[in-house]
Design a protein around this motif. Structure first.
Motif, PDB file in Angstrom:
ATOM      1  N   GLU A 139       0.833  -1.215   0.000  1.00  0.00           N
ATOM      2  CA  GLU A 139       0.000   0.000   0.000  1.00  0.00           C
ATOM      3  C   GLU A 139       0.860   1.255   0.000  1.00  0.00           C
ATOM      4  OE1 GLU A 139      -3.175   2.433   2.816  1.00  0.00           O
ATOM      5  OE2 GLU A 139      -2.083   0.701   3.616  1.00  0.00           O
ATOM      6  N   PHE A 140       1.813   1.327   0.922  1.00  0.00           N
ATOM      7  CA  PHE A 140       2.637   2.535   1.021  1.00  0.00           C
ATOM      8  C   PHE A 140       3.632   2.645  -0.137  1.00  0.00           C
ATOM      9  CE2 PHE A 140       1.122   2.525   5.432  1.00  0.00           C
ATOM     10  CZ  PHE A 140       0.787   3.862   5.558  1.00  0.00           C
ATOM     11  N   ALA A 141       4.059   1.511  -0.689  1.00  0.00           N
ATOM     12  CA  ALA A 141       4.919   1.558  -1.872  1.00  0.00           C
ATOM     13  C   ALA A 141       4.176   2.211  -3.037  1.00  0.00           C
ATOM     14  CB  ALA A 141       5.377   0.151  -2.247  1.00  0.00           C
ATOM     15  N   LEU A 142       2.913   1.853  -3.211  1.00  0.00           N
ATOM     16  CA  LEU A 142       2.098   2.437  -4.292  1.00  0.00           C
ATOM     17  C   LEU A 142       1.857   3.926  -4.052  1.00  0.00           C
ATOM     18  CD1 LEU A 142      -0.502  -0.447  -4.762  1.00  0.00           C
ATOM     19  CD2 LEU A 142       1.348   0.182  -6.321  1.00  0.00           C
ATOM     20  N   ILE A 143       1.593   4.288  -2.801  1.00  0.00           N
ATOM     21  CA  ILE A 143       1.344   5.708  -2.481  1.00  0.00           C
ATOM     22  C   ILE A 143       2.603   6.538  -2.728  1.00  0.00           C
ATOM     23  CG2 ILE A 143       0.830   7.351  -0.620  1.00  0.00           C
ATOM     24  CD1 ILE A 143      -0.955   5.191   0.630  1.00  0.00           C
ATOM     25  N   LEU A 144       3.755   6.040  -2.266  1.00  0.00           N
ATOM     26  CA  LEU A 144       5.006   6.791  -2.392  1.00  0.00           C
ATOM     27  C   LEU A 144       5.504   6.857  -3.837  1.00  0.00           C
ATOM     28  CD1 LEU A 144       6.893   5.521   0.786  1.00  0.00           C
ATOM     29  CD2 LEU A 144       5.835   7.755   0.445  1.00  0.00           C
ATOM     30  N   ASN A 145       4.969   5.979  -4.688  1.00  0.00           N
ATOM     31  CA  ASN A 145       5.350   5.993  -6.101  1.00  0.00           C
ATOM     32  C   ASN A 145       4.337   6.744  -6.956  1.00  0.00           C
ATOM     33  OD1 ASN A 145       7.378   5.078  -7.978  1.00  0.00           O
ATOM     34  ND2 ASN A 145       5.840   3.708  -8.853  1.00  0.00           N
ATOM     35  N   ASP A 147       1.538  10.344  -7.471  1.00  0.00           N
ATOM     36  CA  ASP A 147       1.563  11.810  -7.386  1.00  0.00           C
ATOM     37  C   ASP A 147       1.123  12.310  -6.006  1.00  0.00           C
ATOM     38  OD1 ASP A 147       2.374  11.930 -10.014  1.00  0.00           O
ATOM     39  OD2 ASP A 147       0.320  12.047 -10.792  1.00  0.00           O
ATOM     40  N   TYR A 148       0.655  11.393  -5.161  1.00  0.00           N
ATOM     41  CA  TYR A 148       0.135  11.776  -3.841  1.00  0.00           C
ATOM     42  C   TYR A 148       1.072  11.347  -2.711  1.00  0.00           C
ATOM     43  CZ  TYR A 148      -4.029  12.157  -6.737  1.00  0.00           C
ATOM     44  OH  TYR A 148      -4.917  12.494  -7.737  1.00  0.00           O
ATOM     45  N   LYS A 149       2.362  11.239  -3.020  1.00  0.00           N
ATOM     46  CA  LYS A 149       3.321  10.736  -2.022  1.00  0.00           C
ATOM     47  C   LYS A 149       3.439  11.639  -0.794  1.00  0.00           C
ATOM     48  CE  LYS A 149       7.220  12.672  -4.636  1.00  0.00           C
ATOM     49  NZ  LYS A 149       8.487  12.332  -5.335  1.00  0.00           N
ATOM     50  N   ASP A 150       3.112  12.931  -0.956  1.00  0.00           N
ATOM     51  CA  ASP A 150       3.166  13.839   0.197  1.00  0.00           C
ATOM     52  C   ASP A 150       2.053  13.558   1.200  1.00  0.00           C
ATOM     53  OD1 ASP A 150       5.388  15.101  -0.849  1.00  0.00           O
ATOM     54  OD2 ASP A 150       4.231  16.650  -1.875  1.00  0.00           O
ATOM     55  N   TYR A 151       1.064  12.797   0.776  1.00  0.00           N
ATOM     56  CA  TYR A 151      -0.078  12.476   1.648  1.00  0.00           C
ATOM     57  C   TYR A 151      -0.026  11.012   2.101  1.00  0.00           C
ATOM     58  CZ  TYR A 151      -1.749  16.787  -0.490  1.00  0.00           C
ATOM     59  OH  TYR A 151      -1.858  18.094  -0.933  1.00  0.00           O
ATOM     60  N   TRP A 152       1.188  10.476   2.215  1.00  0.00           N
ATOM     61  CA  TRP A 152       1.352   9.059   2.517  1.00  0.00           C
ATOM     62  C   TRP A 152       0.742   8.645   3.852  1.00  0.00           C
ATOM     63  CZ3 TRP A 152       4.377   7.497   6.747  1.00  0.00           C
ATOM     64  CH2 TRP A 152       5.172   8.488   7.328  1.00  0.00           C
ATOM     65  N   LYS A 153       0.652   9.572   4.810  1.00  0.00           N
ATOM     66  CA  LYS A 153       0.108   9.211   6.131  1.00  0.00           C
ATOM     67  C   LYS A 153      -1.383   8.857   6.074  1.00  0.00           C
ATOM     68  CE  LYS A 153       3.397  11.687   9.077  1.00  0.00           C
ATOM     69  NZ  LYS A 153       3.567  12.732  10.101  1.00  0.00           N
ATOM     70  N   PHE A 154      -2.080   9.326   5.036  1.00  0.00           N
ATOM     71  CA  PHE A 154      -3.497   8.968   4.904  1.00  0.00           C
ATOM     72  C   PHE A 154      -3.671   7.490   4.559  1.00  0.00           C
ATOM     73  CE2 PHE A 154      -3.776  13.559   4.584  1.00  0.00           C
ATOM     74  CZ  PHE A 154      -4.955  13.834   5.264  1.00  0.00           C
ATOM     75  N   GLY A 155      -2.571   6.819   4.229  1.00  0.00           N
ATOM     76  CA  GLY A 155      -2.636   5.381   4.005  1.00  0.00           C
ATOM     77  C   GLY A 155      -3.060   4.615   5.243  1.00  0.00           C
TER      78      GLY A 155
END
Length: 389
Positions: A139-145, A147-155
Motif C-alpha cells: 500500500e505505502f509503496a504504491l502511495i510513495l510511487n 503523485d500523492y506521495k506527500d499524503y502518505w500518512k493517509f494510508g
C-alpha cells in the motif's frame, strides 16, 4: 486472524516511517531506532499486568477495545506530525497489541484439543500477521510511487477502516461467545517463579532472539535497500512486502506440515535453512555486481524459513499449560519478545548510524546461530523431562 492483520499493519508501519523520516536530516538513525523502544518497552512493562483486566471483561470485549484504540490512532496520524506524537502513537498501539495477543492466543488455546491442532491454528493466525505486513508495505509503496506521495500518512486510514469493522464485528458477537469466554471470578497473583525454571528460561531467551531477528528485517530492510543498495523507495518497500508474503506462505505451509511432522523437527529444518540462505545473501551482497536483483529473490526465500520459527516454538511451549495459565504465559512472552525487538532495532540503528550497512546481513545471522545453539539445549531438556515423567 483479521485482528492480527490490523496489529501487524500498524506495528510494521515502523519500516515505512523510518524510511520516510530518515530522508529528513533532522532525524538520526539512532533517534529513529528509539521509536522501537516506545513501541516495545511499554508492552513489556504492562503486558504482565493486563491479564486480570482481560479476564474480568472477557476476551472478545477486550479485543474489541484494543481494535478501537488502533482505529483512533490510524485516523488521527495524518493530522499530527510532531515526533513526540509518534512516540505516544506507538505506545498506544503497543499496549493494544499486548491486549489483542493475550486474547487471541487464549482463544486459540480454548478451541484446540491437541498440540498439533494448537500448532496448526497458531501458524495460520501468525500467517495472517505476515499478510498484514505484506499489505501495508505494498500500500505505502504504491502511495510513495504516485503523485500523492506527500499524503502518505493517509494510508493509515485503510487500517482504521479494517480495525473499525473488526471491532464492530466483535461487539456484535461478544454476547454469543459469553459461555466460551468466562469471566474470572477472582484475580490471581502474578507468579514470577516460572522465570526461574530452566526450560522456561531457555524458551523466553529463544523467542526473544527470534523476534530480535524478525525486527532486523521488518523494520530496517527497506532502509538497507535504499541507503546501502541504492534502490528507490518503491523497490525498497516492495522488498519488505515480498519478504512478508513469503513469510505468510512459510507459516501457511508450516500449518500443513505440522499435521505430519513434529513441530520441533520443522523448527530445526527451517532454522538451518535460514542460516544458510542469509549467509549466502551476505556473500552475494559483498561480491556480486547484480546484488540488488539477486537479493530481491533471495530474501523472500529467507522469509519462508524464518517465519515458522516463532509459532512452532510458541505452540510447543504453550500446549503444556492449561487455559487458565496460558494468558499469564503469553504476557511473559510479550514481555521478552518486546525486549528482543527493541534491542534488535536499536542495534541495527547503531550499525546504520556508523555507516556499516554492508554488514547488515552478517549481523542478522548472529541471533539465528544463537537460536540454533540454545534450541538444541531446549530440545535436550524437553526429552529429559519427558523421560523422567
Amino acid at each position: 486472524m483479521l485482528s492480527f492483520i490490523v496489529f501487524s499493519m500498524l506495528l510494521n508501519s515502523m519500516s515505512v516511517i523510518i524510511l520516510q523520516l530518515s530522508q529528513n536530516q533532522g532525524y538520526s538513525y539512532t533517534g529513529l531506532g528509539l521509536l522501537e523502544f516506545f513501541k516495545d518497552i511499554p508492552i513489556a512493562l504492562v503486558s504482565v499486568f493486563l491479564v486480570d483486566f482481560i479476564k474480568k471483561r472477557s476476551y472478545f470485549s477486550s479485543l474489541c477495545i484494543s481494535l478501537i484504540v488502533c482505529a483512533i490512532c490510524s485516523f488521527s496520524v495524518p493530522f499530527l506530525s510532531e515526533f513526540w506524537f509518534l512516540k505516544v502513537w506507538f505506545i498506544l498501539i503497543g499496549i493494544s497489541f499486548s491486549i489483542g495477543k493475550i486474547c487471541v492466543f487464549t482463544i486459540i488455546k480454548n478451541i484446540s484439543d491437541t498440540e498439533k491442532e494448537f500448532s496448526k491454528t497458531m501458524s495460520r493466525t501468525e500467517a495472517a500477521f505476515m499478510l498484514g505486513v505484506f499489505i501495508v508495505n505494498i500500500e505505502f509503496a504504491l502511495i510513495l510511487n504516485s503523485d500523492y506521495k506527500d499524503y502518505w500518512k493517509f494510508g493509515f486510514w485503510l487500517v482504521g477502516i479494517i480495525s473499525t469493522w473488526t471491532a464492530f464485528w466483535f461487539y456484535k458477537n461478544d454476547q454469543k461467545e459469553e459461555s466460551y469466554t468466562k469471566k474470572a471470578e477472582h484475580t490471581e497473583k502474578i507468579d514470577f517463579r516460572v522465570l526461574y525454571n530452566y526450560r522456561s528460561g531457555l524458551f523466553f531467551l529463544l523467542v526473544s532472539l527470534i523476534v530480535f531477528t524478525e525486527q532486523i528485517f521488518n523494520s530496517w530492510l527497506p532502509t538497507f535497500y535504499k541507503h546501502t543498495l541504492k534502490a528507490d523507495s518503491f523497490f525498497a518497500l516492495q522488498s519488505s512486502a515480498f519478504l512478508a508474503l513469503f513469510c505468510f506462505l512459510g507459516r501457511l505451509l508450516a500449518s500443513k506440515a505440522v499435521v505430519k511432522f513434529a513441530p520441533m523437527r520443522i523448527f530445526f529444518v527451517c532454522l538451518i535453512s535460514a542460516i544458510v540462505l542469509i549467509s549466502s545473501a551476505f556473500l552475494i551482497g559483498q561480491y556480486s555486481d547484480v546484488k540488488v536483483k539477486i537479493l530481491m529473490f533471495v530474501f523472500p526465500l529467507v522469509g519462508i524459513f524464518t517465519a515458522p520459527l516463532y509459532p512452532m516454538l510458541n505452540s510447543k511451549f504453550l500446549s503444556k499449560f492449561s487455559e487458565r495459565r496460558v494468558g499469564k504465559m503469553v504476557s511473559f512472552i510479550i514481555l521478552f519478545t518486546s525486549l528482543g525487538g527493541s534491542i534488535g532495532s536499536m542495534s541495527i540503528a547503531y550499525i546504520f548510524q556508523k555507516n556499516l550497512g554492508n554488514y547488515y546481513l552478517l549481523f542478522a545471522t548472529i541471533p539465528l546461530i544463537l537460536i540454533l545453539i540454545f534450541s538444541i539445549f531446549f530440545s535436550i531438556k524437553e526429552k529429559i523431562t519427558h523421560y523422567i515423567k
